[in-house]
Design an enzyme around this catalytic site. Sequence first.
Site, mmCIF file in Angstrom:
data_model
loop_
_atom_site.group_PDB
_atom_site.id
_atom_site.type_symbol
_atom_site.label_atom_id
_atom_site.label_comp_id
_atom_site.label_asym_id
_atom_site.label_seq_id
_atom_site.Cartn_x
_atom_site.Cartn_y
_atom_site.Cartn_z
ATOM 1 N N GLU A 118 0.860 -1.091 -0.053
ATOM 2 C CA GLU A 118 -0.069 -0.002 0.032
ATOM 3 C C GLU A 118 0.885 1.296 -0.129
ATOM 4 O O GLU A 118 1.880 1.225 0.505
ATOM 5 C CB GLU A 118 -0.925 -0.150 1.229
ATOM 6 C CG GLU A 118 -1.781 -1.207 1.298
ATOM 7 C CD GLU A 118 -2.717 -1.392 2.294
ATOM 8 O OE1 GLU A 118 -3.195 -0.216 2.979
ATOM 9 O OE2 GLU A 118 -3.104 -2.431 2.889
ATOM 10 N N THR A 162 -12.138 -3.407 -0.868
ATOM 11 C CA THR A 162 -13.425 -2.697 -0.677
ATOM 12 C C THR A 162 -13.856 -2.585 0.578
ATOM 13 O O THR A 162 -14.985 -2.941 1.117
ATOM 14 C CB THR A 162 -14.615 -3.129 -1.751
ATOM 15 O OG1 THR A 162 -14.366 -4.684 -1.298
ATOM 16 C CG2 THR A 162 -14.266 -2.693 -3.011
#
Length: 324
Positions: A113, A177
């Site tokens: 990330e 999500t």
Amino acid sequence: MKIIVVSGYAYPSIEPWVLSSWLPDLTFLGNFSYGITAEGGVVDLNDENLIQAAYTAGVKPMMVLTPLDESGTFNDVTAGILLSNPQARTNLVNNILQTIQRKGLAGIDFDFEFVPVENRQDYVELIRQTKELLGPQGYYVTAALAPKTSDAQQGSIYQGHDYRQIGEIVDYALIMTYEWGYTYGPPMAVSPINQVRKVLDYAVSEIPREKILMGMPNYGYDWKLPFVKGETRAEKMSSGGAFWRAQYYGAEVIYDQLSQAPYFTYFDSAGNKHVVWFEDIRSIRAKLALVEEYDLAGVGYWNIMDYFPANSEVLNEMYQVRKL
């Protein structure tokens, strides 16, 4: 009944009964997390308990690789140095293979990330190089991707992930999500379905549907009100814990139709008002229905450190879990 892939992330500290409760419903177990050095070394993880339990249950244990340094701290600087150095990337790929072979893992899940935007293509090449080495030997290569709604989306968590190129390479791409509602953010659903749809609409335009795993949250948050940006820190909690708290305080659980998620408010013993957003059987069913609607490969749970029976109940009511 549609057969789907289900993955779940776990730390080695997971309670044995929690792990054994989840394993029948998993295809992949993501062992969280191995780390990296700037030179391309792999920081090992003491995950023998996860590997053994996974294989006993017919589940594929995966090396999850994140930019954790040798002290166990997330280090984006280290990631940038590594990605910028072709030799270090080659070293890492070789070390990934050696680690997987030594420990008997089924493959690797990249979870980088905040990839620096200048290293966007370097990250693609790292995954491509890994797939070229590991794929012919029967190992899986997957990646977790930030929940984007366009390729031009701004923000340090989004810009370093190239959906189309990574989607072409990997066996599966987990779209994260979740975390609209998060520790430092304002109170809202963790995974509001109206926002999830926007991400999936973009994802299926860039990545083959049969490779997409939709992220599923297995937690909620408790915010003390009023929310003050930069000061308020929400308490993370299990869905089961949220139900217990609602019952303890006699709070009415309300189901929000827009986000398809439950929440409740209560006053603590000091008179402070709180709001809790979490998951229940209704929100789980609503999200899982998107797998059929979008014809996705399956789902990935972050994370399985708590066991909430409704996850298994609804999953098995709607789908059959693929065992590889």
